[in-house]
Design an enzyme around this catalytic site. Structure first.
Site, short mmCIF file in Angstrom:
data_model
loop_
_atom_site.label_atom_id
_atom_site.label_comp_id
_atom_site.label_asym_id
_atom_site.label_seq_id
_atom_site.Cartn_x
_atom_site.Cartn_y
_atom_site.Cartn_z
N HIS A 69 0.80 -1.24 0.08
CA HIS A 69 -0.13 -0.04 -0.11
C HIS A 69 0.87 1.22 -0.08
O HIS A 69 1.94 1.32 0.60
CB HIS A 69 -0.89 0.07 1.28
CG HIS A 69 -2.15 -1.04 1.07
ND1 HIS A 69 -1.69 -2.11 1.29
CD2 HIS A 69 -3.35 -1.04 0.78
CE1 HIS A 69 -2.81 -3.07 0.92
NE2 HIS A 69 -4.06 -2.20 0.57
N GLN A 86 -7.77 8.40 -2.88
CA GLN A 86 -7.23 9.20 -2.06
C GLN A 86 -7.78 10.69 -2.59
O GLN A 86 -8.11 11.55 -2.01
CB GLN A 86 -5.70 9.09 -2.31
CG GLN A 86 -5.18 8.19 -1.33
CD GLN A 86 -3.60 8.17 -1.15
OE1 GLN A 86 -3.17 9.24 -1.24
NE2 GLN A 86 -3.14 6.86 -1.03
N ALA A 120 -9.15 2.90 5.32
CA ALA A 120 -10.05 2.85 4.24
C ALA A 120 -10.45 4.36 4.10
O ALA A 120 -11.48 4.91 4.93
CB ALA A 120 -11.15 2.07 4.50
N VAL A 121 -9.83 5.21 3.09
CA VAL A 121 -9.93 6.52 3.12
C VAL A 121 -11.34 7.00 2.65
O VAL A 121 -12.03 8.02 3.03
CB VAL A 121 -8.91 7.46 2.22
CG1 VAL A 121 -7.50 7.12 2.60
CG2 VAL A 121 -9.06 6.75 0.64
#
Length: 169
Positions: A69, A86, A120-121
């Site tokens: 990641h 993102q 987990a954005v």
């Protein structure tokens, strides 16, 4: 593109891995292993099978998955799914001050744990991410490995939802 479970069940291994390989941050081995369990009844069946595979990885494989990641807010090359996730929370449009703060926290986290901070954005805001960074920097490494794996599984669920039609059971 959104696929039905019946389409996915009909794919050969190469097509299955090409589409589902990115679900776990471009770790196609997970999709390759999941392919052997076809046919899947529905979204939940596939998701549970993939998460079971991930949960049964040994520590070294889990760490490799975590390290696959990207850093949050980074300008480094990353998987397309990460770019979109993102961007969705504005991490691609950070002010110079925000960028510096993310870079500082990313480095502090990597220095302490040896892998990137994962969250987990899609479930977050910039502010909640920064708060989580600061809070989680106080944790021990085993807690952070567990938290990172939980977040990775949530990210996978969101990615799978984006490409697979959820059908009523």
């Amino acid at each position: 593109m959104i696929y039905a479970i019946t389409e996915l069940n009909a794919w050969d291994e190469a097509a299955f891995v090409e589409i589902l390989g990115p679900i776990f941050e471009d770790t196609p081995a997970i999709a390759r292993q999941a392919w052997t369990y076809r046919p899947f009844e529905n979204f939940i069946d596939l998701y549970q099978r993939m998460t079971s595979i991930v949960n049964h990885l040994d520590l070294e494989a889990k760490l490799a998955l975590i390290r696959a990641h990207p850093d949050l807010g980074s300008k480094a090359k990353m998987a397309e799914a990460s770019v979109q996730e993102q961007a969705g929370v504005g991490l691609d449009r950070l002010s110079p001050e925000e960028f510096t703060r993310f870079e500082t926290l990313n480095q502090a986290y990597r220095d302490k744990f040896g892998f990137p901070f994962i969250i987990a954005v899609k479930d977050q805001t910039k502010e909640s991410i920064l708060f989580a960074f600061e809070t989680r920097l106080k944790n021990d490494i085993s807690s952070e490995i567990e938290t990172a794996m939980t977040e990775i599984i949530r990210i996978a669920e969101l990615r799978l939802e984006a490409i697979l039609k959820k059908e009523k059971d």
